[in-house]
Write a protein that holds these residues in place. Structure first.
Motif, PDB file in Angstrom:
ATOM      1  N   MET A  50      12.477   9.435   3.714  1.00 50.41           N
ATOM      2  CA  MET A  50      11.642   8.911   5.013  1.00 50.41           C
ATOM      3  C   MET A  50      10.761  10.276   5.353  1.00 50.41           C
ATOM      4  O   MET A  50      11.273  11.159   6.015  1.00 50.41           O
ATOM      5  CB  MET A  50      12.422   8.197   6.018  1.00 50.41           C
ATOM      6  N   ALA A  51       9.516   9.970   5.350  1.00 54.07           N
ATOM      7  CA  ALA A  51       8.531  11.014   6.030  1.00 54.07           C
ATOM      8  C   ALA A  51       8.052  10.567   7.265  1.00 54.07           C
ATOM      9  O   ALA A  51       7.921   9.346   7.656  1.00 54.07           O
ATOM     10  CB  ALA A  51       7.343  10.945   4.932  1.00 54.07           C
ATOM     11  N   ASN A  52       7.562  11.284   8.305  1.00 60.78           N
ATOM     12  CA  ASN A  52       7.369  11.238   9.389  1.00 60.78           C
ATOM     13  C   ASN A  52       5.562  11.460   9.535  1.00 60.78           C
ATOM     14  O   ASN A  52       5.068  12.415   9.247  1.00 60.78           O
ATOM     15  CB  ASN A  52       7.531  12.346  10.464  1.00 60.78           C
ATOM     16  N   LEU A  53       5.018  10.013   9.844  1.00 58.82           N
ATOM     17  CA  LEU A  53       3.341  10.079   9.548  1.00 58.82           C
ATOM     18  C   LEU A  53       2.814   9.840  10.639  1.00 58.82           C
ATOM     19  O   LEU A  53       3.455   9.074  11.723  1.00 58.82           O
ATOM     20  CB  LEU A  53       3.255   9.005   8.514  1.00 58.82           C
TER      21      LEU A  53
ATOM     22  N   GLY B 134      13.309  -1.075  -1.813  1.00 53.19           N
ATOM     23  CA  GLY B 134      12.846  -1.947  -0.696  1.00 53.19           C
ATOM     24  C   GLY B 134      11.291  -1.916  -0.196  1.00 53.19           C
ATOM     25  O   GLY B 134      11.310  -2.668   0.685  1.00 53.19           O
ATOM     26  N   SER B 135      10.537  -1.571  -1.011  1.00 50.25           N
ATOM     27  CA  SER B 135       9.094  -1.707  -0.824  1.00 50.25           C
ATOM     28  C   SER B 135       8.563  -3.051  -0.941  1.00 50.25           C
ATOM     29  O   SER B 135       8.196  -3.347  -1.915  1.00 50.25           O
ATOM     30  CB  SER B 135       8.224  -0.607  -1.606  1.00 50.25           C
ATOM     31  N   MET B 136       8.298  -3.821   0.323  1.00 48.33           N
ATOM     32  CA  MET B 136       7.552  -4.961   0.172  1.00 48.33           C
ATOM     33  C   MET B 136       6.378  -5.031  -0.257  1.00 48.33           C
ATOM     34  O   MET B 136       6.057  -5.938  -1.077  1.00 48.33           O
ATOM     35  CB  MET B 136       7.713  -5.517   1.420  1.00 48.33           C
TER      36      MET B 136
ATOM     37  N   LEU C 130       2.800   1.451   5.695  1.00 49.35           N
ATOM     38  CA  LEU C 130       3.560   2.715   5.500  1.00 49.35           C
ATOM     39  C   LEU C 130       4.770   2.551   5.941  1.00 49.35           C
ATOM     40  O   LEU C 130       6.075   3.085   5.295  1.00 49.35           O
ATOM     41  CB  LEU C 130       2.862   3.726   6.104  1.00 49.35           C
ATOM     42  N   ASN C 131       5.283   1.729   6.874  1.00 52.71           N
ATOM     43  CA  ASN C 131       6.457   1.466   7.109  1.00 52.71           C
ATOM     44  C   ASN C 131       7.360   0.626   6.134  1.00 52.71           C
ATOM     45  O   ASN C 131       8.663   0.941   5.733  1.00 52.71           O
ATOM     46  CB  ASN C 131       6.589   0.560   8.487  1.00 52.71           C
ATOM     47  N   ASP C 132       6.656  -0.183   5.309  1.00 55.47           N
ATOM     48  CA  ASP C 132       7.290  -0.902   4.041  1.00 55.47           C
ATOM     49  C   ASP C 132       7.525  -0.003   3.066  1.00 55.47           C
ATOM     50  O   ASP C 132       8.470  -0.108   2.108  1.00 55.47           O
ATOM     51  CB  ASP C 132       6.270  -2.027   3.609  1.00 55.47           C
ATOM     52  N   GLU C 133       6.791   1.152   3.080  1.00 53.66           N
ATOM     53  CA  GLU C 133       7.271   2.125   2.202  1.00 53.66           C
ATOM     54  C   GLU C 133       8.256   3.162   2.566  1.00 53.66           C
ATOM     55  O   GLU C 133       8.707   4.106   1.705  1.00 53.66           O
ATOM     56  CB  GLU C 133       5.890   3.169   1.707  1.00 53.66           C
TER      57      GLU C 133
END
Length: 227
Positions: free
Chosen positions: A1-4, A194-196, A21-24
């Motif tokens: 998980m990256a912090n954007l 898990g990417s919607m 981006l949360n879905d990613e």
């Protein structure tokens, strides 16, 4: 998980980018102007920033220049604008911007730019390599090559005497269909980490319809991200 960090004065754009981006699987902070962006950057080390050019207090190019001058430009910055000129984009690139996206931003261009930006950041900082690798590795691709019994076992499906390709056919049609659909969506969620967004593209469903369908079938969304 990256912090954007997403910086844009338009609420609709902030919400849309945050959702995608949360879905990613990323953690996303939001700022509606340069002042909030400064506060967020001073308090956090981000892996990537999406920065709008035209904002009411300080424009994005000036903020980018400020970060570069003070040593805070340690992450890739993707500039965004619907009205910027070529000269503006060139100036931003010279200052240190990683990429430029013209609004309205397409999903494909957004995800590609973010992926490339995170890859650049990972190549520059060894600790980030471990973090990004752990976050971006989705469900193992060999899942698509499993035999029917293996696939059935991995999805915890009934492989009893009435099963065909891992499904219990000795049930009413509606139950059997629901069982297939649940396994179908669980398979794609696992494969896409898990990417919607990607599951919606793969299955050809609108995101709202997809969410409603998954809730109806009792699909565990968290499980796809864990896998």
């Amino acid at each position: 998980m990256a912090n954007l960090l997403v910086v844009d004065d338009e609420l609709g754009i902030r919400d849309l980018l945050s959702e995608i981006l949360n879905d990613e699987g990323h953690s996303v902070d939001l700022a509606e102007n340069a002042t909030q962006a400064r506060i967020a950057r001073n308090a956090n080390d981000y892996d990537l920033v999406l920065l709008d050019i035209w904002m009411p207090d300080t424009d994005g190019v000036s903020l980018l220049k400020e970060w570069a001058a003070t040593g805070l430009l340690t992450m890739p910055v993707i500039m965004m604008s619907g009205h910027a000129t070529i000269d503006t984009a060139v100036d931003a690139t010279r200052i240190g911007a990683f990429a430029f996206l013209e609004k309205p931003i397409t999903l494909q261009k957004l995800l590609k730019a973010v992926e490339q930006g995170l890859a650049r950041h990972a190549s520059r900082t060894a600790p980030s390599v471990a973090v990004v690798s752990a976050a971006t590795v989705s469900a193992p691709a060999p899942c698509a090559d499993l035999t029917v019994p293996q696939l059935a076992a991995s999805m915890e499906m009934d492989a009893g005497p009435h099963a065909h390709q891992g499904f219990d056919l000795d049930r009413p049609l509606r139950e059997a269909r629901d069982g297939f659909e649940k396994a179908y969506f669980e398979f794609h969620l696992a494969r896409e980490g898990g990417s919607m967004t990607r599951v919606a593209e793969k299955t050809g469903l609108e995101r709202t319809h997809l969410y409603r369908k998954l809730r109806q079938l009792g699909v565990d969304l968290a499980r796809g991200k864990r896998n």
